[in-house]
Design a protein around this motif. Structure first.
Motif, short mmCIF file in Angstrom:
data_model
loop_
_atom_site.label_atom_id
_atom_site.label_comp_id
_atom_site.label_asym_id
_atom_site.label_seq_id
_atom_site.Cartn_x
_atom_site.Cartn_y
_atom_site.Cartn_z
N UNK A 191 14.60 3.36 48.07
CA UNK A 191 14.67 4.60 47.99
C UNK A 191 16.32 4.71 48.23
N UNK A 192 16.58 5.73 47.77
CA UNK A 192 17.55 5.65 47.67
C UNK A 192 18.77 6.46 48.40
N UNK A 193 17.44 7.29 48.50
CA UNK A 193 17.65 8.85 49.68
C UNK A 193 17.72 8.46 50.83
N UNK A 194 17.50 7.67 51.80
CA UNK A 194 17.72 7.16 53.21
C UNK A 194 18.83 7.21 53.89
N UNK A 195 20.02 6.76 52.66
CA UNK A 195 21.73 6.82 53.36
C UNK A 195 21.83 7.99 53.29
N UNK A 196 21.23 9.15 52.94
CA UNK A 196 21.63 10.22 53.07
C UNK A 196 21.16 11.24 54.19
N UNK A 197 19.98 10.69 54.64
CA UNK A 197 19.02 11.50 55.58
C UNK A 197 19.45 11.92 57.13
N UNK A 198 20.75 11.54 57.19
CA UNK A 198 21.78 11.98 58.18
C UNK A 198 23.18 11.31 58.25
N UNK A 199 23.86 11.43 58.92
CA UNK A 199 25.22 11.38 59.16
C UNK A 199 26.12 10.75 59.55
N UNK A 200 24.68 10.02 60.64
CA UNK A 200 24.92 8.96 60.77
C UNK A 200 24.51 7.39 60.00
N UNK A 201 23.42 7.64 59.39
CA UNK A 201 23.34 6.74 58.31
C UNK A 201 24.48 6.93 57.02
N UNK A 202 25.33 8.20 57.29
CA UNK A 202 26.01 7.82 55.56
C UNK A 202 27.36 7.55 56.72
N UNK A 203 27.73 7.25 57.34
CA UNK A 203 29.10 6.54 58.39
C UNK A 203 28.49 4.87 58.22
N UNK A 204 27.39 4.79 58.70
CA UNK A 204 27.40 3.33 58.74
C UNK A 204 27.78 2.76 57.74
N UNK A 205 27.04 3.32 55.70
CA UNK A 205 27.29 2.57 55.01
C UNK A 205 28.60 3.13 54.20
N UNK A 206 29.48 3.59 54.57
CA UNK A 206 31.28 3.75 54.23
C UNK A 206 32.44 2.26 54.77
N UNK A 207 32.00 1.63 55.97
CA UNK A 207 32.53 0.45 55.78
C UNK A 207 31.83 -0.38 55.09
N UNK A 208 30.28 -0.75 54.82
CA UNK A 208 29.65 -1.41 53.72
C UNK A 208 30.84 -1.52 52.18
N UNK A 209 30.80 0.34 51.68
CA UNK A 209 31.65 0.37 50.49
C UNK A 209 32.89 0.11 50.80
N UNK A 210 33.75 0.48 51.63
CA UNK A 210 34.90 0.27 52.04
C UNK A 210 35.34 -1.55 51.68
N UNK A 211 34.51 -2.63 52.08
CA UNK A 211 34.73 -3.88 52.23
C UNK A 211 33.90 -4.38 51.49
N UNK A 212 33.43 -3.88 50.06
CA UNK A 212 33.46 -4.18 49.00
C UNK A 212 34.07 -4.27 47.87
N UNK A 213 34.59 -2.90 48.29
CA UNK A 213 36.14 -2.57 47.44
C UNK A 213 37.58 -3.49 47.43
#
Length: 138
Positions: A38-60
């Motif tokens: 369920x890829x939609x789970x990251x976009x369910x709320x602003x809180x989950x989106x804010x939590x996913x941003x540092x993960x992507x930043x560290x990958x990049x």
């Protein structure tokens, strides 16, 4: 050198031991919906989106080790805006049925919240100032 090899071998064994129960999990039915993530789970709320941003930043940042200081924050804002615009484009979660500029505001706000500059409640309140009020009858 030998110590690093043993440490990395221990890390691989530990990561395999952690993910082994996940691999062994059997679902009750063979339904297709149970097998697809369920890829939609990251976009369910602003809180989950804010939590996913540092993960992507560290990958990049792993691909660009020279990023430091303000460039990391700029990368965080770009990732936040990119994730929010992707969610708006695909109509995922909180971005379903909103205008593009509201999704852009969510991107800027989630970037600020991921950097610790703003609170999620403050960002949601500021975005609510720009959204249209829905009529109760329509």
């Amino acid at each position: 050198m030998k110590q690093k090899f043993i440490l990395s071998l221990f890390g691989m064994i530990l990561s395999f031991a952690v993910c082994l129960p996940v691999l062994a999990t059997v679902t009750g039915s063979l339904d297709v919906a149970a097998e697809t993530p369920d890829y939609n789970a990251v976009f369910l709320s602003l809180s989950t989106l804010v939590a996913a941003i540092p993960i992507w930043v560290e990958i990049i940042k792993g691909y660009f080790p020279s990023l430091k200081g303000i460039w990391t924050q700029i990368l965080s804002w770009l990732v936040a805006v990119g994730l929010c615009m992707f969610g708006w484009w695909q109509h995922l979660g909180i971005f379903d049925g909103i205008d593009w500029y509201i999704a852009l505001l969510y991107g800027l706000g989630s970037g600020l919240a991921a950097n610790g500059i703003a609170d999620i409640g403050l960002v949601q309140w500021l975005i609510s100032l720009f959204t249209r009020k829905k009529k109760k009858g329509a």
